[in-house]
Design an enzyme around this catalytic site. Sequence first.
Site, short mmCIF file in Angstrom:
data_model
loop_
_atom_site.label_atom_id
_atom_site.label_comp_id
_atom_site.label_asym_id
_atom_site.label_seq_id
_atom_site.Cartn_x
_atom_site.Cartn_y
_atom_site.Cartn_z
N CYS A 108 1.30 1.74 -1.93
CA CYS A 108 2.29 2.18 -2.93
C CYS A 108 2.76 3.61 -2.68
O CYS A 108 3.76 4.04 -3.26
CB CYS A 108 1.70 2.07 -4.33
SG CYS A 108 1.27 0.37 -4.73
N HIS A 243 5.05 7.12 -9.39
CA HIS A 243 4.90 5.70 -9.08
C HIS A 243 4.79 4.92 -10.38
O HIS A 243 3.99 5.27 -11.26
CB HIS A 243 3.65 5.52 -8.21
CG HIS A 243 3.32 4.09 -7.94
ND1 HIS A 243 4.31 3.13 -7.72
CD2 HIS A 243 2.14 3.43 -7.85
CE1 HIS A 243 3.72 1.97 -7.50
NE2 HIS A 243 2.42 2.13 -7.60
N ASN A 273 5.56 -3.15 -11.25
CA ASN A 273 5.11 -2.29 -10.14
C ASN A 273 5.66 -2.85 -8.82
O ASN A 273 5.26 -3.91 -8.38
CB ASN A 273 3.58 -2.27 -10.14
CG ASN A 273 3.00 -1.44 -9.01
OD1 ASN A 273 3.68 -1.10 -8.04
ND2 ASN A 273 1.72 -1.12 -9.12
#
Length: 318
Positions: A108, A243, A273
């Site tokens: 990520c 994030h 996400n």
Amino acid sequence: MKIIGTGSALPSLEVTNDMLAEFLDTNDEWISSRTGIRSRRLRSTETLVDLAVSASRSALESAGLNPEEIDFCICSNVANNYVTPAMSCIIQQHIGSHCPCFDLNGACAGFLDAMEVAEALLKTDRAENILIVCAEEPSRFCNWERRETSILFADGAGAVVVSKGDALKAIRLTTVPNRDVIVYQRRLETTPFEVPGVDVTEPLKMNGREVFRMAVETSQRDLHAMMEETGISADMIDYYVLHQANLRIISSIREHLGQPEYKFPTNIERTGNISSASIPILLDELYSAGRLKKGDMLALSAFGAGFVSGSAIIEWTK
Ligand code: UT7
């Protein structure tokens, strides 16, 4: 470096929490209160390549460049159905550029990895303009019969074009070896020589609570370290573009920094996400909505499997 163009693309299908509750043992109340997610976009009629190409074209258009003016194409991707060639090669074939291409897998935090590499290439005069595309479909490694991870992850692509400039004030990447906190092994062919049981592939496993704890700890630590290095205080940051993994993680980081809520824009409520694509998608949405002004100071921070973290402070110059 400086960012001169942004683009993003989300799948057309919106999947609400109620739609997931039709086949998983979960509910809208649990998902929205524990994660902040109300709906997400999942691929149905489009491929990840379609999304990546669309985000790339928008970023080029926003930068005012034609594909031949791109000197490197870096794609951040954890996994997709091409083992080879790299996604970046496929993207470049579609957009019509002819530059060196490579992929990186920084989980990520991959957008920050790509920024670090791009900064080095620009500094050594090996490039003038670099296309960074983050294209992710983490929904494809979730077990869709279980509720633990399938409620979190979603699909999409975000892209930026960077060129020479001095907008990047600090960048910091870290890795703490911890294979088990998030792990997913791809199933490959077995040769006739491999002894059965030597290499057992594991489906996606995530220790959500541990990821949560490590995320808050590493993001705060990285942001503080960069602030100390640059003399840019938490108050001097206009937006924290973090994030989009869990609204509660973002709130914890915000509380630790003692900063107001308006400085922490989010889109997780409707995107879920999207791994490394999360930050460039949010940047593109903020810019397109007119929320970023020239001279704004942005702090970026992401974390993920590894356990990796990446953060940057960058001035918005567009
Ligand atoms: O990009 C990096 C990728 N990963 C992450 O960012 C993950 C970070 N971690 C998280 O976001 C959170 O830890 C989760 C959202 C994954 C889980 O939230 P939590 O508050 O840590 O919940 P938990 O795992 O401690 O589970 C609490 C309860 C459990 O039930 P019991 O044992 O208390 O009876 C779970 O079985 O919630 C249950 N549960 C669910 N219930 C309804 C777990 N998943 C679900 C679900 N729906 N989807």
